[in-house]
Scaffold this active site. Structure first.
Site, PDB file in Angstrom:
ATOM      1  N   CYS A 242      -7.761  -0.935  -9.028  1.00 33.64           N
ATOM      2  CA  CYS A 242      -7.448  -1.402  -7.681  1.00 33.64           C
ATOM      3  C   CYS A 242      -5.955  -1.207  -7.465  1.00 33.64           C
ATOM      4  CB  CYS A 242      -7.893  -2.851  -7.454  1.00 33.64           C
ATOM      5  SG  CYS A 242      -7.008  -4.082  -8.419  1.00 33.64           S
TER       6      CYS A 242
ATOM      7  N   CYS B  16      -7.696   1.391  -3.888  1.00 33.12           N
ATOM      8  CA  CYS B  16      -6.489   2.171  -4.179  1.00 33.12           C
ATOM      9  C   CYS B  16      -6.460   3.493  -3.422  1.00 33.12           C
ATOM     10  CB  CYS B  16      -6.320   2.403  -5.677  1.00 33.12           C
ATOM     11  SG  CYS B  16      -7.768   3.035  -6.536  1.00 33.12           S
TER      12      CYS B  16
ATOM     13  N   CYS C 211      -5.913   6.756  -6.198  1.00 31.80           N
ATOM     14  CA  CYS C 211      -6.786   6.738  -7.368  1.00 31.80           C
ATOM     15  C   CYS C 211      -6.895   8.133  -7.967  1.00 31.80           C
ATOM     16  CB  CYS C 211      -8.174   6.232  -6.987  1.00 31.80           C
ATOM     17  SG  CYS C 211      -8.212   4.476  -6.577  1.00 31.80           S
TER      18      CYS C 211
END
Length: 220
Positions: free
Chosen positions: A94, A168, A172
């Site tokens: 996250c 995210c 990510c």
């Protein structure tokens, strides 16, 4: 060595140097026959650098560095084929690695036991775990108070069989051949324990479903 790393090295106290030396000795014994001293020290000191610019409790830095270096070395060993035990590896990501991903990690470890491996990380790691998340998980008998926000690294992502992302976005990491899931779950940052409970319960439901999909028996 970068300017930041050089400054950090200069600011390490004698006690911290001794603690890092002791940590390196432990890691060298743990990874004996897999990685040499130079690799161990490189991972340990780069892990230390990750926390030294943000950590608010300097005395804990060597311990955090050792724990993070151990995780990274275990991940690298999996990537390079030195350690394959057949257990699935799940990575929860996250933004701050302080709420959602830590609760998911807590549930996964609690429910999977030794049948699977789980790690967590953040695109912009925070300073500490969300107190409301800690309290909400404690209500379920799961202690995440000893966890710590940390970034992800390439070897950790590459070692994962499943990467679960929560908020995210484009930050990510994406590696070909890895299974990705995006869980659209509210961020518990700044919320009360009462408001975090529904988020916690949704994360538990999703973790249990993931375990079922991975054929990992929930121990509880």
């Amino acid at each position: 060595m970068t300017d930041i790393s050089a400054r950090i090295q200069q600011e390490i106290t004698l006690d911290q140097q001794l603690a890092l030396h002791t940590a390196a000795t432990r890691l060298a014994a743990e990874f004996d026959g897999i990685y040499g001293t130079e690799t161990i020290k490189r991972f340990l000191h780069s892990s230390y650098d990750q926390f030294a610019t943000a950590a608010s409790i300097p005395n804990y830095l060597p311990l955090l560095a050792e724990r993070f270096a151990r995780q990274r070395l275990r991940a690298l060993a999996r990537v390079e084929g030195h350690h394959r035990d057949g257990r699935p590896v799940v990575l929860f990501l996250c933004t701050h690695n302080a709420g959602r991903s830590q609760m998911a990690l807590g549930f996964f470890v609690h429910l999977a036991g030794d049948h699977a491996v789980a790690w967590s990380g953040g695109s912009e790691p925070g300073i500490e775990i969300n107190p409301s998340a800690i309290a909400a998980m404690a209500e379920r008998g799961i202690d995440i108070s000893e966890e710590f926000p940390k970034p992800w690294t390439d070897e950790v992502v590459r070692a994962a069989d499943v990467v679960v992302t929560m908020g995210c976005g484009d930050a990510c990491p994406v590696f070909p051949g890895t299974r990705y899931e995006n869980w659209d779950i509210d961020d518990p940052a700044g919320l009360s324990v009462a408001d975090v409970r529904p988020i916690r319960d949704e994360i538990e439901r999703r973790v249990r479903r993931l375990l079922d999909e991975l054929d990992v028996p929930a121990t509880r």
